[in-house]
Write a protein that holds these residues in place. Structure first.
Motif, mmCIF file in Angstrom:
data_model
loop_
_atom_site.group_PDB
_atom_site.id
_atom_site.type_symbol
_atom_site.label_atom_id
_atom_site.label_comp_id
_atom_site.label_asym_id
_atom_site.label_seq_id
_atom_site.Cartn_x
_atom_site.Cartn_y
_atom_site.Cartn_z
ATOM 1 N N GLN A 132 8.047 44.443 47.595
ATOM 2 C CA GLN A 132 9.208 44.459 48.105
ATOM 3 C C GLN A 132 9.322 45.612 48.878
ATOM 4 O OE1 GLN A 132 12.049 43.346 44.833
ATOM 5 N NE2 GLN A 132 12.013 41.553 46.130
ATOM 6 N N GLN A 187 10.081 48.971 50.454
ATOM 7 C CA GLN A 187 10.202 50.271 49.999
ATOM 8 C C GLN A 187 9.944 51.309 51.109
ATOM 9 O OE1 GLN A 187 11.779 51.045 47.083
ATOM 10 N NE2 GLN A 187 11.456 49.208 45.870
ATOM 11 N N THR A 190 15.662 47.265 43.614
ATOM 12 C CA THR A 190 14.696 46.465 44.190
ATOM 13 C C THR A 190 14.204 46.362 45.793
ATOM 14 O OG1 THR A 190 16.548 44.735 44.484
ATOM 15 C CG2 THR A 190 15.323 44.352 42.523
ATOM 16 N N GLU A 191 15.037 46.881 46.370
ATOM 17 C CA GLU A 191 14.427 47.292 47.919
ATOM 18 C C GLU A 191 14.956 48.462 48.327
ATOM 19 O OE1 GLU A 191 15.526 44.314 51.078
ATOM 20 O OE2 GLU A 191 15.185 42.812 49.617
ATOM 21 N N ARG A 207 18.783 48.114 47.882
ATOM 22 C CA ARG A 207 19.318 46.737 47.409
ATOM 23 C C ARG A 207 19.222 47.262 45.647
ATOM 24 N NH1 ARG A 207 16.145 41.377 46.729
ATOM 25 N NH2 ARG A 207 17.977 40.014 46.135
ATOM 26 N N ASP A 208 20.219 46.499 45.276
ATOM 27 C CA ASP A 208 20.331 46.585 43.886
ATOM 28 C C ASP A 208 21.301 45.360 43.208
ATOM 29 O OD1 ASP A 208 19.411 47.327 41.288
ATOM 30 O OD2 ASP A 208 20.763 48.978 41.143
#
Lengths: 435, 192
Positions: free
Chosen positions: A315, A317, A336-337, A355-356
């Motif tokens: 994903q 990063q 997550t991102e 992103r969470d």
């Protein structure tokens, strides 16, 4: 609670000030959250001498500038017990009663031929001491710029950090239903002096200021979905496609700190890689080599490294690589991102889209410690851009179904909303205007 | 609902006008009326409407003689039928993997393109989540997945062009999975 009341009266003051100006700024900035320990200051309306009145209320501009940072609480004019315009007339007791710590006063003198001399003084109220005194001269047309310059001087004196009032922001708007819905604009950091730079039927993405502040690089889909990179000089509108000898889509430009090169992404056959082009001789160098998507490059201020987004770990990063290529270091692990980094001017922090739990917010990470601080609570926040003094991050967010801009201090304590009549996105904060 | 208000009433009448003009028995007066209505609408469309009714009125006398003969077979366009009429391939979130349910569609287009030297542009798109430049790259990768599969099924690479609009041209507005699932796509655009 005193601060809150102060801020409210401030916002009212700012709005009132805006209403008095014939061409109200299309971009209006409001503080939605300030700091508890905002410094109580008073900016007395400037005296006026000479045959012609100044075009703007200079104290109101300074007051709005300082208040917008959330770090100052300025006294409303109606609450002032006296309005001195010369240092000899100051009675410090009048300002101690009102719990002011700092006092600014000044006067504007018309010199003839559109020229004005602005004198101002800054005082420490409790020490009953003058901290600084300055003369600034300006013409009718750059009067606001002169006021911002004064704000910079006061801000630097009181906070120890350079101000970012003599700066601009670039942004992209979308007007639904218009023949050319997409527009690229720039405006002063306070939303005034908006200037259209481009109108297009096609999306304009990733505007980035050149380090000298004279040009913008951006990508556009105007070539039927074949993304290309353009550079535009805002003063004369001159605009050229950056000719890049690579097949495929070209986007995500970012200027090297010396302004001589662009890092960018080339996408072909499902593979996005980062390249650097020398703008003078068009020589290309491939920086990343990986089957994953590598994009959104940003230079570190020392010009030695590039931070970029990659999904090589599954994903998106953030990673770091030397501009000469070589070993890649992963920078982000939380959430997550993490994508579309911007590096603070001192190189110590990066802002990013984080992103969470399915929400996209803006976060700032300390590079030395890896400590990540989520600053916003939106659902689709994006495009963070540092102020050139590193104090704030401007970003795009959504309210209702409309994209709008917002800014947040790097410690998350101050929040601003920059409202606009149309959908607005892709903000980019300029370097400090030294002219 | 909202976008309906953008259509002028005259435009909404157009299908009815075209129907009227296609029917050979329409009287002159009525046709003129229809043209007048069409003329009051959007300029570009009203031209078409006027031409269509003019042509049918000119051939009205000849109609009875033509009737016994079978209509000349209108050129049936294979691209408007069956799987070939479907031109959109959908993807999972942040993925460019072709789903099994899209295989028959792509294979049908591959078969057609392999035997018809037409040019095709594959557009890649993404939903609004994720960053804009990343989504341009993701859109390109999606369209490229379709390109690879077309080529694996015999389509020469020089017939295919790949572009990406990222998240910039959503097929569905809205900020929910229903809209997003329609926006994560690759569109097959025949150039003709």
């Amino acid at each position: 609670m005193c601060i809150k009341a102060l801020l409210q009266s401030l916002i009212a003051g700012v709005l009132l000030g805006g209403a008095l100006i014939a061409n109200a700024a299309p971009l209006t900035i409001e503080i939605t959250q300030g700091v508890e320990e905002a410094l109580p200051i008073a900016i007395v309306p400037f005296g006026v001498t000479g045959a012609r009145k100044p075009p703007e209320d200079i104290a109101a501009i300074i007051s709005a500038d300082l208040s917008r940072t959330g770090r100052f609480g300025a006294l409303a004019e109606k609450d002032m017990l006296a309005k001195p315009t010369e240092p000899g007339n100051v009675n410090f007791q009048n300002w101690r009663i009102l719990a002011r710590e700092a006092l600014v006063l000044g006067n504007v003198q018309y010199l003839g031929a559109d020229r004005y001399k602005i004198s101002f003084w800054l005082f420490d109220v409790y020490k009953a001491k003058q901290i600084l005194a300055f003369n600034v001269s300006g013409s009718q047309t750059d009067f606001r710029a002169a006021a911002h310059k004064i704000s910079d001087i006061i801000y630097q004196e009181l906070t120890g950090e350079p101000g970012a009032f003599s700066t601009r922001i670039a942004y992209v708007t979308k007007k639904r239903g218009a023949k050319e819905p997409f527009s690229l604009w720039m405006a002063d950091a306070d939303g005034h002096n908006e200037q259209n730079l481009l109108k297009s039927k096609y999306p304009i993405i990733s505007p980035k200021w050149s380090p000298d502040g004279l040009k913008l690089a951006y990508s556009s889909l105007e070539n039927a979905g074949e993304q290309r990179i353009y550079i535009q000089e805002w003063a004369n509108g001159r605009r050229n496609e950056v000719s890049i000898d690579l097949k495929g889509l070209k986007g995500a430009p970012d200027w090297s700190p010396d302004g001589k090169k662009l890092a960018f992404t080339s996408v072909r056959h499902g593979n996005a890689e980062i390249y650097v082009i020398n703008l003078a001789n068009k020589r290309l160098r491939q920086v990343t080599r990986h089957w994953a998507i590598d994009t959104e490059p940003v230079w570190t201020p020392d010009g030695a490294s590039i931070i970029f987004t990659s999904d090589r770990g599954g994903q998106p990063q953030l990673y770091k690589i030397s501009v000469d290529g070589g070993r890649v270091t992963r920078l982000t692990f939380e959430g997550t991102e993490n994508a579309r980094a911007d590096v603070s001017p001192d190189g110590k922090r990066i802002a990013m889209v984080h992103r969470d739990n399915g929400k996209y917010t803006i976060a700032v990470m300390e590079l030395a410690t890896g400590h990540l601080n989520v600053l916003t609570d939106g659902t689709l926040d994006e495009s963070p851009s540092f102020a050139p003094n590193g104090s704030m991050v401007i970003y795009a967010t959504t309210k209702g179904n409309l994209g709008q801009l917002a800014a947040v201090s790097v410690d998350g304590s101050v929040h601003q909303v920059l409202a606009y009549e149309d959908e607005v996105r892709e903000p980019a904060w300029s370097p400090i205007n030294n002219k | 609902m909202k976008f309906l208000t953008k259509f002028s009433p005259a435009l909404l009448l157009l299908p009815a006008i075209l129907l009227l003009s296609a029917c050979g028995t329409t009287g002159e007066a009525e046709q003129e009326q229809a043209q007048a209505v069409a003329g009051g609408g959007a300029a570009a469309d009203s031209d078409d409407g006027a031409n269509a009714s003019g042509a049918s009125s000119g051939s009205a006398d000849a109609m009875p003689m033509m009737e016994p003969e079978p209509e000349p077979e209108p050129l049936r366009d294979p691209l408007e039928e069956g799987l070939l009429a479907q031109r959109v391939v959908y993807f999972e979130f942040d993925s460019s993997v072709i789903r099994d349910d899209a295989l028959p569609l792509i294979q049908a287009h591959a078969q057609y393109l392999a035997s018809n030297p037409m040019l095709i542009t594959l557009e890649g798109h993404a939903d609004e989540r994720g960053t804009r430049e990343y989504n341009i790259a993701l859109g390109e990768r999606r369209a490229d997945s379709v390109r690879r599969l077309l080529m694996a099924n015999g389509v020469p690479g020089n017939q295919i062009k790949v572009v990406s609009y990222g998240e910039e041209r959503p097929a569905a507005l809205g900020h929910n999975e229903d809209a997003w699932s329609l926006n994560r796509r690759s569109e097959l655009m025949y150039l003709r």
